[in-house]
Design a protein around this motif. Structure first.
Motif, mmCIF file in Angstrom:
data_model
loop_
_atom_site.group_PDB
_atom_site.id
_atom_site.type_symbol
_atom_site.label_atom_id
_atom_site.label_comp_id
_atom_site.label_asym_id
_atom_site.label_seq_id
_atom_site.Cartn_x
_atom_site.Cartn_y
_atom_site.Cartn_z
ATOM 1 N N LEU A 1 -41.040 -23.398 -11.056
ATOM 2 C CA LEU A 1 -40.916 -22.903 -12.434
ATOM 3 C C LEU A 1 -40.044 -21.659 -12.519
ATOM 4 O O LEU A 1 -39.380 -21.437 -13.530
ATOM 5 N N GLU A 2 -40.049 -20.833 -11.466
ATOM 6 C CA GLU A 2 -39.291 -19.586 -11.470
ATOM 7 C C GLU A 2 -38.128 -19.673 -10.495
ATOM 8 O O GLU A 2 -38.333 -19.925 -9.308
ATOM 9 N N PRO A 3 -36.892 -19.484 -10.959
ATOM 10 C CA PRO A 3 -35.754 -19.540 -10.033
ATOM 11 C C PRO A 3 -35.760 -18.355 -9.084
ATOM 12 O O PRO A 3 -36.303 -17.294 -9.398
ATOM 13 N N PRO A 4 -35.167 -18.520 -7.896
ATOM 14 C CA PRO A 4 -35.097 -17.402 -6.949
ATOM 15 C C PRO A 4 -34.177 -16.307 -7.484
ATOM 16 O O PRO A 4 -33.214 -16.583 -8.209
ATOM 17 N N THR A 5 -34.468 -15.077 -7.124
ATOM 18 C CA THR A 5 -33.686 -13.937 -7.634
ATOM 19 C C THR A 5 -32.989 -13.159 -6.529
ATOM 20 O O THR A 5 -32.255 -12.228 -6.808
ATOM 21 N N GLU A 6 -33.205 -13.530 -5.278
ATOM 22 C CA GLU A 6 -32.590 -12.783 -4.185
ATOM 23 C C GLU A 6 -31.134 -13.191 -3.979
ATOM 24 O O GLU A 6 -30.674 -14.231 -4.480
ATOM 25 N N ILE B 1 -35.487 -22.185 -2.626
ATOM 26 C CA ILE B 1 -34.070 -21.947 -2.924
ATOM 27 C C ILE B 1 -33.283 -23.255 -2.936
ATOM 28 O O ILE B 1 -32.465 -23.505 -3.831
ATOM 29 N N SER B 2 -33.540 -24.125 -1.956
ATOM 30 C CA SER B 2 -32.760 -25.371 -1.860
ATOM 31 C C SER B 2 -33.007 -26.278 -3.062
ATOM 32 O O SER B 2 -32.099 -26.988 -3.513
ATOM 33 N N HIS B 3 -34.230 -26.287 -3.585
ATOM 34 C CA HIS B 3 -34.516 -27.101 -4.771
ATOM 35 C C HIS B 3 -33.636 -26.660 -5.934
ATOM 36 O O HIS B 3 -33.047 -27.501 -6.640
ATOM 37 N N PHE B 4 -33.527 -25.374 -6.147
ATOM 38 C CA PHE B 4 -32.757 -24.879 -7.291
ATOM 39 C C PHE B 4 -31.256 -25.073 -7.102
ATOM 40 O O PHE B 4 -30.527 -25.296 -8.075
ATOM 41 N N ILE B 5 -30.787 -25.019 -5.857
ATOM 42 C CA ILE B 5 -29.362 -25.288 -5.616
ATOM 43 C C ILE B 5 -29.036 -26.734 -5.969
ATOM 44 O O ILE B 5 -28.063 -27.013 -6.686
ATOM 45 N N LEU B 6 -29.859 -27.665 -5.491
ATOM 46 C CA LEU B 6 -29.591 -29.072 -5.805
ATOM 47 C C LEU B 6 -29.837 -29.373 -7.274
ATOM 48 O O LEU B 6 -29.213 -30.273 -7.841
#
Length: 508
Positions: A30-35, A101-106
């Motif tokens: 639900l929350e995208p990574p911010t780093e 992180i990989s989920h949000f990239i794809l």
């Protein structure tokens, strides 16, 4: 001692922050990574997750979900790629971070079209289903609370009162099992799939769901959230497309091939021109067999076909000299004379072998590139027959190649489900009389290599021919293909550079 104590305190704080960031191995994303991460890590994470989702797709069609064999193979892949595979470990922060992180990239890469979104959603759903079902009951309960799906568990008094109805309405539940199982009171809207399947007891607008069926509700909730998230991400694409660093990477990922590149250096000189007709029947994938037949029949291919077939032939071992001879002999049998070929076509062939222009050594097309780019139009023969052919024409073609009716039905079912590479894999099994190929098919040259290994008893072609057809013995180890080669980002560069090559092939 003071330093050591402070170091331990700092480590404890970091560990606490990590546990707080990823309290569970499973999440709804639900929350995208911010780093901030490097582009190298960005691409590495994305490729590993893409490999994982390809395995999920292949297993989902090849095996019954949730069987022991399915779960064993999927867990092995999760272990190998260092993704969370069980929610029991508390020290898998790096795996959970990579998963997040990989989920949000794809998600960024696969939100760009309806077909890509549908594929990504299906594979992520299957992966989530497996991982959720691996949780213990206590961890399931904690996860449900974490994602605000803490359904009300009915008390023992109410369960005893409804025991007969729950037993009668829930398949496989005896009165004894009803008493042992936890039931949840769930709104009918959330349990509509279970209601349709007649798997739950309904009363006063609520479904009484056994704990073992709660995954259906969780999956529906996840599907809804991920579908909306993909749509919202697609709307944000214009801002991402302006980033010159990210956009090429994202485009490459959505058409990505993550295996060996089958470059010509590994295979040069393995075949003679006289062998090509026979090899096209027994060891070419359907796309290349179709191109070869069209070339023999009409003595010409348009530029899309020449690019796809020419680079494939390069990958199976044709030298530059052999390629020039092969294409020239065929074209001059048609409407192209020798002088026109030398002026209009020879340069483009030398260019594809890295001898002209930028001197880039171009690699053969992967299945994903063939499926996703440059669809054929009237008069073209390139593309993927499973993706681009009319089902009835595909059926006729398969019949002409003596594929049995039951096999044709299986292939057409896979095509209908948009599993084009798996349809090609089934074609391999049927034409080679094997039950399980034992690999995931991702590249036409992989098809050829695996076919030759199978037909030659595990050995690849060992002979090379010079242009006059004289046989020369070749060292067995020379030119072998390592099917487990590690993927690199070179394919992304090659895809970009191929745009320049297309201009040279543009003459029909």
């Amino acid at each position: 001692m003071e330093f050591s104590s402070r170091a331990r305190q700092k480590h404890a704080r970091l560990a606490g922050d990590r546990r707080e960031q990823y309290p569970h191995s499973l999440q709804f994303y639900l929350e995208p990574p911010t780093e901030s991460i490097s582009l190298v890590e960005f691409e590495s994470f994305a490729i590993d997750r893409l490999k994982l989702l390809k395995v999920v797709e292949n297993l989902g069609v090849s095996y019954v979900r949730n069987t022991d064999l399915y779960k064993t193979k999927l867990e092995a892949e999760l272990r190998k790629l260092k993704f969370p595979y069980r929610a029991l470990a508390e020290d898998d922060y790096e795996a959970r971070r990579k998963d997040h992180i990989s989920h949000f990239i794809l998600r960024l890469a696969y939100c760009q079209s309806e077909d890509l979104r549908r594929w990504f959603l299906q594979q992520e759903m299957d992966l989530f289903r497996y991982r959720f079902n691996e949780l213990t009951e206590s961890l399931m309960q904690k996860f449900l609370e974490h994602v605000n799906l803490s359904f009300e568990a009915i008390g023992e008094d109410l369960k005893n009162e409804l025991a007969n109805e729950l037993s009668a309405s829930t398949p496989g539940f005896s009165l004894l099992k009803v008493k042992e199982q936890m039931f949840f009171k769930v709104g009918l809207v959330d349990a509509v799939d279970l209601f349709r399947a007649r798997k739950v007891f309904i009363k006063d607008g609520f479904a009484y769901v056994p704990f073992k069926e709660i995954d259906v509700i969780v999956l529906n909730n996840y599907r809804t959230k991920l579908s909306k998230a993909l749509a919202l991400t697609a709307r944000s694409l214009p801002s991402i497309q302006s980033d010159e660093r990210l956009q090429p990477l994202l485009n490459h990922l959505s058409h990505s091939y993550v295996g060996p590149d089958y470059s010509v250096q590994k295979n040069t000189g393995k075949i003679s021109l006289d062998q090509i007709d026979a090899l096209s029947v027994k060891s070419f994938p359907l796309c290349m067999r179709q191109l070869h037949r069209a070339l023999r029949d009409s003595h010409h291919l348009r530029h899309g076909g020449r690019m796809q077939y020419g680079l494939f032939l390069k990958g199976i071992g044709l030298t530059l000299e052999q390629a020039l001879e092969f294409w020239k002999k065929e074209f001059i049998r048609g409407k192209v004379d020798a002088d026109k070929f030398d002026k209009g076509y020879a340069y483009s062939i030398r260019h594809s072998y890295g001898k002209e222009g930028k001197r880039t050594d171009y690699t053969p097309y992967s299945c994903m590139k063939i499926i996703m780019s440059n669809p054929p139009s009237q008069g073209d023969y390139h593309g993927c027959p499973f993706r681009h052919s009319d089902p009835e024409l595909l059926k006729q073609k398969l019949q002409s190649y003596k594929i049995p009716p039951s096999g044709i039905t299986q292939i057409l079912e896979l095509v209908k489900g948009m599993h084009y590479q798996l349809a090609c894999q089934k074609y391999f099994e049927l034409t080679h009389d094997v039950d399980d190929v034992g690999f995931s098919l991702n590249h036409p040259n992989q098809y050829f290599t695996e076919s030759q290994k199978l037909l030659n008893g595990g050995r690849e072609l060992k002979k090379e021919f010079n242009n006059s057809g004289n046989v020369q013995q070749k060292n067995n180890s020379q030119g072998s293909i390592n099917s487990s080669s590690t993927p690199t980002s070179s394919n992304a560069t090659a895809d970009t550079e191929l745009e320049g090559l297309e201009a040279y092939f543009a003459e029909d």
